[in-house]
Scaffold this active site. Structure first.
Site, mmCIF file in Angstrom:
data_model
loop_
_atom_site.group_PDB
_atom_site.id
_atom_site.type_symbol
_atom_site.label_atom_id
_atom_site.label_comp_id
_atom_site.label_asym_id
_atom_site.label_seq_id
_atom_site.Cartn_x
_atom_site.Cartn_y
_atom_site.Cartn_z
ATOM 1 N N HIS A 1 -2.796 3.831 5.884
ATOM 2 C CA HIS A 1 -3.871 2.857 6.119
ATOM 3 C C HIS A 1 -5.221 3.514 5.850
ATOM 4 O O HIS A 1 -6.042 3.006 5.090
ATOM 5 C CB HIS A 1 -3.792 2.334 7.553
ATOM 6 C CG HIS A 1 -5.074 1.733 8.061
ATOM 7 N ND1 HIS A 1 -5.604 0.576 7.538
ATOM 8 C CD2 HIS A 1 -5.932 2.149 9.018
ATOM 9 C CE1 HIS A 1 -6.741 0.304 8.172
ATOM 10 N NE2 HIS A 1 -6.961 1.244 9.070
ATOM 11 N N TYR B 1 5.725 4.859 10.832
ATOM 12 C CA TYR B 1 6.014 3.438 11.002
ATOM 13 C C TYR B 1 6.764 2.796 9.842
ATOM 14 O O TYR B 1 7.062 1.609 9.885
ATOM 15 C CB TYR B 1 4.747 2.650 11.337
ATOM 16 C CG TYR B 1 3.560 2.859 10.396
ATOM 17 C CD1 TYR B 1 2.512 3.697 10.737
ATOM 18 C CD2 TYR B 1 3.505 2.200 9.169
ATOM 19 C CE1 TYR B 1 1.427 3.881 9.903
ATOM 20 C CE2 TYR B 1 2.428 2.370 8.321
ATOM 21 C CZ TYR B 1 1.389 3.208 8.694
ATOM 22 O OH TYR B 1 0.314 3.377 7.847
ATOM 23 N N ARG C 1 0.870 -1.182 0.000
ATOM 24 C CA ARG C 1 0.000 0.000 0.000
ATOM 25 C C ARG C 1 0.900 1.222 0.000
ATOM 26 O O ARG C 1 1.697 1.415 0.924
ATOM 27 C CB ARG C 1 -0.925 -0.074 1.214
ATOM 28 C CG ARG C 1 -0.982 1.132 2.095
ATOM 29 C CD ARG C 1 -2.136 1.086 3.049
ATOM 30 N NE ARG C 1 -1.887 0.372 4.308
ATOM 31 C CZ ARG C 1 -1.160 0.862 5.313
ATOM 32 N NH1 ARG C 1 -0.573 2.032 5.219
ATOM 33 N NH2 ARG C 1 -1.006 0.164 6.409
#
Lengths: 360, 325
Positions: free
Chosen positions: A259, A268, A255
């Site tokens: 998110h 992250y 991705r």
């Protein structure tokens, strides 16, 4: 000590990162199919970028972008027949569109329309699932029903790597295999469940290998290679339709964005990592190279496809905005077939308020 | 018409609905060969075969979750959760998935599913077998909750539940499965969901109860009569939909209310009934509403469960308190 090398899983790939592949294997795909596939992926990317922008402008609500996963979604869904069922999570907008869901309906959903979750009567698309992995069981039950009725529909369940940690995923795999039902578990391993990397999600080397324990076939496929995804999915669908039971497919992908519009991926994961996937492994890039080699792609064509996608998006958005959004009074109609007396009273109260009348 | 136990009535309801409608299927743990741990599904596998009756893998979420898919694609599953205390493992599939499917899809999909489960105390079961958890599900819009208290009601209500378009949680008091026999018609019949039953008419106090506690309350009401207290006993039969009219009508007549249920007191469904009465009939009350319920502890071990459950002593004490006002 247990050695996972005893469970070898070669990744299915037809098209490498530079758009090269075995010519003979690539010959099986017609020019027309390649253009259709690419146009869908191109359109999906444009839609995703527009939706992300619209969220930033406050024109739609929270949104879960899918850029980077176009090959996994479009490649898999184009291998289905129209009567096949799909059970999407919130990141499968591209798959839903390519299976026939009108773009206007997507806008209803992301704008929070009262009827946003209603898929059209003739389309076997389940409402978008929010609870991780819950839809794996629904897909299994639906496929079980098809088998009992002797119908040929296949059910496809979409989910991410995070869902493979949920109990429902394991119960669904188990039921599906015990009853040999025509369901395909299609995992888009996009490397992160929000912020948690896949190696902290599971200690198994691949997700595909989890199939072995349930007595079903598992396949690892390059999820950014639309042709490999299509081929793998087609084989899985044919086998399920022929009564050969369920299959687990792990499509290895990435991705590119967050998110959802609520998180910041730089917290992250490194910018270099994302950039590497964007530059080297982008599913659109490698398919475009192949198209170019076959004389099917030019700058002008690309511009025309993008312009066409943009026009469609604008038209769908305008249609969605012009439509009545529904009101609080409507939500009571979809709780039970027939509302109870207490629910009717609440509906009447809501209606009076809506009309600006004083409530007793 | 023959005299039947509740378990026989439940078995007959399923069998007759399976004969009537081939979309009705039964699934759960041990429901096939074994006929269910209480024999509720006895004989169904033999009569209908292994394409209608399924001994599933041991997985509560799996049973309810796959039932949703089966229901969406044309079947009317009757799923069994072996004991209600095990339902927590299926909580999402029941409370968030089955219950909300009509709503989430704005009417495109419905979930005509019946989940049957034995519950209730006084039978010396191991931990997490006896718990009365109905209140958890009254908090999940979209579910219907039915709790029969006798064989006649069990058959008619289960047939209605199977024919209903919405998911129904059908909770069977295991203590009553074989406790009593009563006349139950051989032919199928429906009892509408959401219609309470006035077990005994009375003038002095309204006692509202459901499920496992009802026979005890009914028996005590007869004893009260001999002591000069004329109690009206209402068996709700369904918590969702709730028959509020029958409750209010009775409260307006008697002016005194006791609610008896087996579930723990705090946030039990009795609290909801008390609130509804205060909204609709507060000034007809002559005394505060009294609740006699399980205590706010986890369901206890067998040696103390008779003192934990609503029992004769606690119910009499509650009625006397009401009558003193």
């Amino acid at each position: 000590m247990f050695d996972q090398n005893q469970l070898p899983f070669d990744m299915v790939q037809l098209l490498d990162e530079n758009g090269n592949g075995d010519e003979e294997a690539l010959q099986q795909f017609s020019d027309e199919f390649l253009v259709t596939l690419y146009k869908w992926m191109r359109k999906a990317r444009v839609i995703d970028e527009r939706l992300l922008k619209m969220q930033r402008q406050g024109r739609i609500g929270t949104y879960a972008p899918f850029s980077g996963q176009e090959a996994a979604q479009i490649g898999s869904v184009l291998a289905l027949e129209k009567e096949d069922w799909i059970f999407p999570s919130y990141r499968e907008i591209a798959a839903c569109l390519a299976h026939g869901l009108p773009l206007t309906q997507i806008f209803h959903y992301v704008r929070g329309h009262v009827l946003g979750g209603r898929t059209p009567e003739h389309l076997n698309i389940f409402p978008i699932q929010i609870i991780i992995g819950a839809q794996t069981l629904h897909a299994t039950g639906c496929a079980w029903a098809a088998k009992l009725k002797g119908e040929k529909q296949v059910s496809v369940c979409y989910f991410g790597d995070g869902a493979t940690s949920e109990g429902d995923f394991h119960e669904a795999m188990n039921f599906a295999s015990v009853y040999q039902v025509p369901v395909i578990f299609f995992c888009q391993n996009n490397q992160y469940a929000i912020s948690v990397p896949v190696h902290k999600q599971t200690a198994s080397w691949t997700i595909a290998q989890k199939a072995i324990a349930y007595g079903m076939k598992g396949v690892l496929v390059d999820g950014n290679d639309a042709l490999a995804v299509y081929k793998t999915m087609k084989e899985a669908v044919d086998s399920a339709r022929n009564g050969e039971g369920p299959m687990l497919i792990e499509a290895l992908t990435y991705r590119l964005g967050p998110h959802t519009t609520s998180d910041d991926p730089t917290k992250y994961r490194s910018a270099e990592e994302a950039e590497q996937w964007r530059r080297k492994k982008d599913p659109l890039h490698r398919l475009r190279v192949l198209l170019e080699k076959r004389g099917l792609w030019t700058e002008e064509k690309e511009e025309a496809w993008v312009a066409q996608a943009n026009d469609e998006i604008t038209a769908a958005y305008e249609e969605a905005v012009a439509a009545e959004t529904g009101s609080i009074v409507d939500v009571f109609d979809y709780v039970y077939g027939k509302p109870s007396k207490l629910l009717q009273e609440q509906q009447q109260e809501a209606a009076r308020r809506k009309q600006g009348k004083e409530v007793k | 018409m023959a005299e039947k136990t509740m378990i026989q009535a439940i078995n007959e309801a399923m069998r007759q609905e399976m004969e009537r409608d081939e979309r009705v299927i039964v699934l759960g743990e041990d429901v096939g060969k074994n006929g269910g741990v209480f024999r509720a599904t006895d004989g169904l596998l033999e009569q209908f075969g292994d394409r209608r009756v399924f001994d599933t893998p041991l997985a509560e979420s799996g049973i309810i979750g796959t039932s949703i898919g089966l229901a969406v694609n044309g079947f009317r599953p009757i799923a069994e959760i072996q004991f209600l205390g095990f339902v927590y493992q299926a909580m999402d599939q029941l409370a968030a998935q089955a219950a909300r499917l009509r709503f989430r899809s704005a009417g495109r999909f419905t979930c005509p599913l019946v989940v049957r489960s034995p519950y209730g105390g006084g039978v010396r079961t191991p931990e997490l077998h006896s718990d009365a958890l109905e209140a958890l599900f009254t908090h999940s819009p979209g579910l219907k909750i039915v709790m029969p208290s006798n064989a006649y009601d069990a058959k008619g209500l289960l047939i209605s539940a199977i024919r209903d378009e919405d998911p129904v949680l059908f909770l069977e008091p295991m203590k009553l499965y074989r406790a009593l026999r009563m006349e139950v018609p051989d032919e199928p019949y429906e009892i509408p969901l959401g219609k309470a039953r006035v077990v005994k008419e009375g003038e002095d106090v309204t006692i509202i109860s459901w499920g496992a506690a009802v026979p005890l309350v009914a028996k005590l009401a007869v004893e009260m009569k001999s002591k000069g207290i004329d109690a009206e006993v209402i068996d709700l039969r369904c918590l969702q939909p709730l028959d509020i009219d029958t409750i209010v009508e009775s409260v307006e007549k008697t002016g005194r209310v006791m609610i008896v249920h087996e579930a723990v007191k705090t946030n039990g469904f009795g609290a909801e009934i008390a609130a509804l009465i205060s909204e609709r009939a507060l000034f007809t009350l002559s005394a505060p509403i009294v609740r006699v319920t399980g205590y706010d502890t986890p369901y206890p071990v067998p040696s103390v469960e008779d003192d934990w459950l609503p029992n004769a002593a606690r119910i009499f004490e509650g009625v006397q308190m009401l009558m003193r006002y």
